[in-house]
Design an enzyme around this catalytic site. Structure first.
Site, PDB file in Angstrom:
ATOM      1  CG  HIS A 165      -0.542   0.076   5.065  1.00 12.63           C
ATOM      2  ND1 HIS A 165      -1.630   0.113   5.906  1.00 12.63           N
ATOM      3  CD2 HIS A 165      -0.757  -0.968   4.221  1.00 12.63           C
ATOM      4  CE1 HIS A 165      -2.463  -0.873   5.585  1.00 12.63           C
ATOM      5  NE2 HIS A 165      -1.953  -1.539   4.568  1.00 12.63           N
ATOM      6  CG  ASP A 201       4.506  -0.517   8.386  1.00 17.49           C
ATOM      7  OD1 ASP A 201       4.621  -1.760   8.512  1.00 17.49           O
ATOM      8  OD2 ASP A 201       3.568   0.017   7.772  1.00 17.49           O
ATOM      9  CD  GLN A 212       4.333  -5.811   2.547  1.00 13.03           C
ATOM     10  OE1 GLN A 212       4.923  -6.777   2.074  1.00 13.03           O
ATOM     11  NE2 GLN A 212       3.002  -5.774   2.641  1.00 13.03           N
ATOM     12  CE  LYS A 263       0.793  -7.196   5.430  1.00 14.90           C
ATOM     13  NZ  LYS A 263      -0.242  -7.319   4.379  1.00 14.90           N
ATOM     14  CB  CYS A 292      -3.952   0.304   2.675  1.00  6.10           C
ATOM     15  SG  CYS A 292      -5.279  -0.889   2.781  1.00  6.10           S
TER      16      CYS A 292
END
Lengths: 154, 409
Positions: free
Chosen positions: B117, B196, B199, B222, B365
């Site tokens: 991202h 990261d 997600q 999220k 993104c």
């Protein structure tokens, strides 16, 4: 809030994606670069990554030839294609006035059917007014045309 | 069936015909989260860690308790390893501006993947430019999974940071983190590993202490928490050696006329009045998901994707990005990126919206990834605990309609 619950209905969708829009998307007019010297500018929508480049050959104050290239959605391609036809042969002042009118129509400030004569085939983009998130798609080519005309021909 | 009742989510209750398939962008909020935020302001609002009065003590307690809950949810035994930030983007910037700036010198390198991202990609790209270091991008295999051999070939003794996405936000593919961590430790012993987790935190059971990474960045919104709160989990020993991120109130130990000293971890990284109410809201979201059970969340989503992917590929002209064979579902999570031939994703999204189906259309993104796919945008449908077969059926029906509009020549 969804499209379905926003007061729009299927006929709005049909108005947005009417035949002329789909045709210009599939087989855009005046697609490709023009040989130098031309006024040229590139536009980009940073939100979606779509891009358009506009090429203008002027004769005096008149836009003699206009073309475009780029990647984008049906609305942006059809709008660019229709724009190239609409501005050809017009003076800069006429183009500015047409853009102002077009902008008022796609943003819903003026009704397309009240300005059919001035808009010509641009009337087909009147359906965008019901889809505010798509106004940028419809106006990107026009903003890029303005930028091109402000750039010296090379 | 959905895993969580739609009635738990006020927005979904208010819009019964909405098929919300954009949870990868932000999840809808369960009522318990909204209630927790309101309760904080109505029952305990005071500036945490400031006042000597009982109310401030109560605010401090709730804020700390939220930290404990969220750390536990993500498998971090020590809540002091959790630094509150606005979200994944700020977590990445925090690491780059502190450990990154101190650790990366001219001639060093940073390794990322082509799946990152922009929050990770651009942050590390900029950090390497500022340090005059190399920015190395691990490429993808033709099936869009990470080319692990290429990744390994980029690692060396001058690699200072390795930033990898746990789950690709654009494609929904789970990275082989254990394999990558082993490679980094063997080949790049001086590298910090930044995962990261934007997600992965909402969709996978995460055990930070067992991942073997140095940092894990995530966003609260999220996973059903409010916008504007997220976290950086870091190895304690590393956090302690890092310089502060921002300066201001609460991050100091003492302020001299010329020199100041820093508070302990995690407060060293939390300058200014904290976003305590949203931390409390995020903790409520973590408890809500714990109540559902993250193993069940994972199983529910895999089952939905097993319905969603074939429902899309059965439509003529639809391409799903990434592997779609039976084995692929073990490494699929949350989101599915797809394309309909002859229809730009934006046009597709507009037509789907008219049918009450909300998906994302755009570059997600991930412009470096879009370049590699040779597209400017994709359509992305993503699921969460409140998604069910009805959403999948509505998606497939609307995509068929879009095909009729665009392919009818």
């Amino acid at each position: 809030m969804t499209g379905a619950s926003s007061g729009r209905d299927g006929s709005d969708l049909e108005a947005l994606y009417q035949g002329i829009i789909l045709d210009h998307n599939r087989r855009p007019k005046n697609y490709g670069e023009l040989p130098a010297p031309v006024h040229h500018a590139a536009g980009r929508n940073p939100l979606c990554g779509d891009e358009v480049a506009v090429f203008v050959k002027t004769e005096g104050d008149t836009l003699a030839e206009v073309s475009f290239t780029g990647k984008g959605c049906a609305i942006s391609r059809a709008s660019a294609s229709l724009m190239t036809g609409a501005v050809k042969g017009k003076s800069r002042a006429q183009v500015d006035a047409l853009f102002d009118l077009f902008h008022d129509v796609v943003t819903g400030r003026k009704k397309a059917e009240d300005h059919k004569a001035e808009l010509g085939s641009l009337v087909a983009l009147g359906g965008v007014a019901k889809f505010p998130v798509r106004v940028k798609c419809a106006s990107m080519a026009w903003h890029t045309l303005k930028k091109a005309l402000e750039t010296p021909a090379t | 069936m959905t895993l969580a009742p739609r009635a738990d989510f006020p927005l979904l209750e208010r819009h019964p015909s909405l098929h919300y398939l954009d949870s990868a962008a932000t999840a809808q909020k369960p009522r318990v989260v909204l209630d927790a935020i309101r309760a904080f302001y109505e029952e305990a609002n005071a500036n945490p860690r400031r006042g000597a009065y009982a109310l401030s003590f109560e605010a401090t307690q709730r804020y700390w308790s939220a930290r404990e809950t969220i750390a536990r949810f993500l498998g971090a035994a020590d809540p002091e390893c959790l630094v509150f930030v606005r979200g994944t983007t700020e977590a990445m910037n925090l690491v780059a501006a502190t450990a990154g700036r101190e650790g990366i010198s001219a001639g060093d390198n940073v390794v990322v993947t082509a799946l990152e991202h922009h929050a990770s990609f651009v942050t590390w790209q900029r950090a390497t430019i500022e340090a005059n270091a190399q920015f190395r991008i691990a490429e993808l295999r033709p099936d869009l999974t990470l080319d692990v051999e290429h990744f390994a070939s980029l690692l060396d003794a001058r690699t200072k940071v390795v930033a990898v996405t746990h789950v690709s936000n654009a494609l929904g593919l789970v990275s082989p983190v254990a394999e990558l961590v082993a490679l980094v430790r063997r080949r790049a012993p001086r590298a910090m590993i930044v995962l990261d987790g934007a997600q992965s935190a909402p969709h996978l059971p995460v055990q930070f202490d067992a991942l073997g990474v140095d940092f894990y960045a995530f966003s609260g919104h999220k996973l059903g928490g409010p916008m504007g709160i997220g976290g950086l989990l870091g190895r304690k020993a590393l956090l302690e050696t890092m310089p502060p991120y921002q300066t201001g109130g609460d991050m100091i130990e003492s302020v001299g006329d010329q020199v100041s000293t820093w508070n302990t971890v995690p407060f060293k990284f939390e300058a200014g009045t904290p976003n305590a109410a949203d931390a409390v809201g995020l903790a409520a979201a973590c408890e809500y998901l714990t109540g559902l059970g993250m193993a069940r969340v994972r199983a529910h989503e895999v089952a939905l994707l097993r319905a969603l992917v074939p429902a899309l590929t059965a439509i003529e002209g639809v391409t799903v990005h990434g592997p779609t064979d039976d084995a692929a579902f073990a490494m699929r999570s949350g989101a599915v990126s797809f394309e309909l031939a002859e229809a730009h994703p934006h046009d597709l999204a507009t037509i789907l919206d008219q049918a009450g189906v909300a998906i994302r259309a755009g570059h997600h993104c991930c412009q470096p990834l879009m370049r590699r796919l040779g597209v400017s945008a994709t359509a992305r449908a993503s699921v969460f605990v409140y998604s069910g077969e009805a959403d999948v059926a509505a998606l497939a029906g609307a995509v068929r309609h879009a095909r009729a509009v665009f392919a009818g020549d």
